[in-house]
Design a protein around this motif. Structure first.
Motif, mmCIF file in Angstrom:
data_model
loop_
_atom_site.group_PDB
_atom_site.id
_atom_site.type_symbol
_atom_site.label_atom_id
_atom_site.label_comp_id
_atom_site.label_asym_id
_atom_site.label_seq_id
_atom_site.Cartn_x
_atom_site.Cartn_y
_atom_site.Cartn_z
ATOM 1 N N MET A 1 0.857 -1.178 0.000
ATOM 2 C CA MET A 1 0.000 0.000 0.000
ATOM 3 C C MET A 1 0.896 1.232 0.000
ATOM 4 O O MET A 1 1.834 1.329 0.790
ATOM 5 C CB MET A 1 -0.892 -0.012 1.227
ATOM 6 N N VAL A 2 0.603 2.162 -0.867
ATOM 7 C CA VAL A 2 1.311 3.436 -0.941
ATOM 8 C C VAL A 2 0.331 4.513 -0.493
ATOM 9 O O VAL A 2 -0.786 4.586 -1.002
ATOM 10 C CB VAL A 2 1.786 3.732 -2.386
ATOM 11 N N ALA A 29 -4.455 -1.854 -10.043
ATOM 12 C CA ALA A 29 -4.284 -1.104 -8.795
ATOM 13 C C ALA A 29 -5.645 -0.676 -8.247
ATOM 14 O O ALA A 29 -6.592 -0.448 -9.005
ATOM 15 C CB ALA A 29 -3.417 0.124 -9.026
ATOM 16 N N LYS A 30 -5.717 -0.573 -6.937
ATOM 17 C CA LYS A 30 -6.905 -0.031 -6.283
ATOM 18 C C LYS A 30 -6.513 1.362 -5.787
ATOM 19 O O LYS A 30 -5.567 1.505 -5.016
ATOM 20 C CB LYS A 30 -7.326 -0.919 -5.111
ATOM 21 N N VAL A 31 -7.222 2.377 -6.271
ATOM 22 C CA VAL A 31 -6.897 3.759 -5.947
ATOM 23 C C VAL A 31 -8.032 4.349 -5.114
ATOM 24 O O VAL A 31 -9.183 4.351 -5.538
ATOM 25 C CB VAL A 31 -6.691 4.601 -7.230
ATOM 26 N N ILE A 32 -7.693 4.827 -3.929
ATOM 27 C CA ILE A 32 -8.676 5.459 -3.043
ATOM 28 C C ILE A 32 -8.208 6.888 -2.799
ATOM 29 O O ILE A 32 -7.095 7.105 -2.305
ATOM 30 C CB ILE A 32 -8.787 4.704 -1.702
ATOM 31 N N GLU A 41 -4.428 6.777 -1.539
ATOM 32 C CA GLU A 41 -3.931 5.442 -1.203
ATOM 33 C C GLU A 41 -3.979 4.585 -2.463
ATOM 34 O O GLU A 41 -4.979 4.583 -3.183
ATOM 35 C CB GLU A 41 -4.779 4.795 -0.117
ATOM 36 N N VAL A 42 -2.881 3.881 -2.702
ATOM 37 C CA VAL A 42 -2.795 3.013 -3.871
ATOM 38 C C VAL A 42 -2.384 1.628 -3.403
ATOM 39 O O VAL A 42 -1.320 1.449 -2.815
ATOM 40 C CB VAL A 42 -1.773 3.551 -4.895
ATOM 41 N N ILE A 65 3.703 9.194 2.651
ATOM 42 C CA ILE A 65 3.431 9.092 4.085
ATOM 43 C C ILE A 65 3.847 7.695 4.532
ATOM 44 O O ILE A 65 3.437 6.700 3.934
ATOM 45 C CB ILE A 65 1.938 9.311 4.396
ATOM 46 N N ALA A 66 4.665 7.634 5.565
ATOM 47 C CA ALA A 66 5.152 6.336 6.062
ATOM 48 C C ALA A 66 4.039 5.546 6.716
ATOM 49 O O ALA A 66 3.087 6.038 7.204
ATOM 50 C CB ALA A 66 6.281 6.543 7.052
#
Length: 66
Positions: A1-2, A29-32, A41-42, A65-66
């Protein structure tokens, strides 16, 4: 998750632009995107830096963001 903090997403067109760009890198990819908070969020196997660079090439400021 990125997870990224993205500045400059003012409208739904911006959200769609980012979504399309990430999906061009990985169609599965799931992109939110939470436009109000600027959070993206990816869920994908993509490298975090690759996602950040892609969003910045669109003209947005993005910070991982970590």
């Amino acid at each position: 998750m990125v997870t990224l903090q993205v500045a400059g997403m003012g409208c739904n067109s911006c959200v769609n632009k980012i979504t399309r760009a990430v999906l061009a890198l990985d169609q599965h990819a799931k992109v939110i995107i939470e436009r109000a908070s600027g959070r993206v969020e990816v869920e994908s196997d993509l490298q975090p830096e690759s996602v950040r660079e892609t969003i910045e090439r669109l003209g947005f400021s993005a910070e991982l963001i970590a």
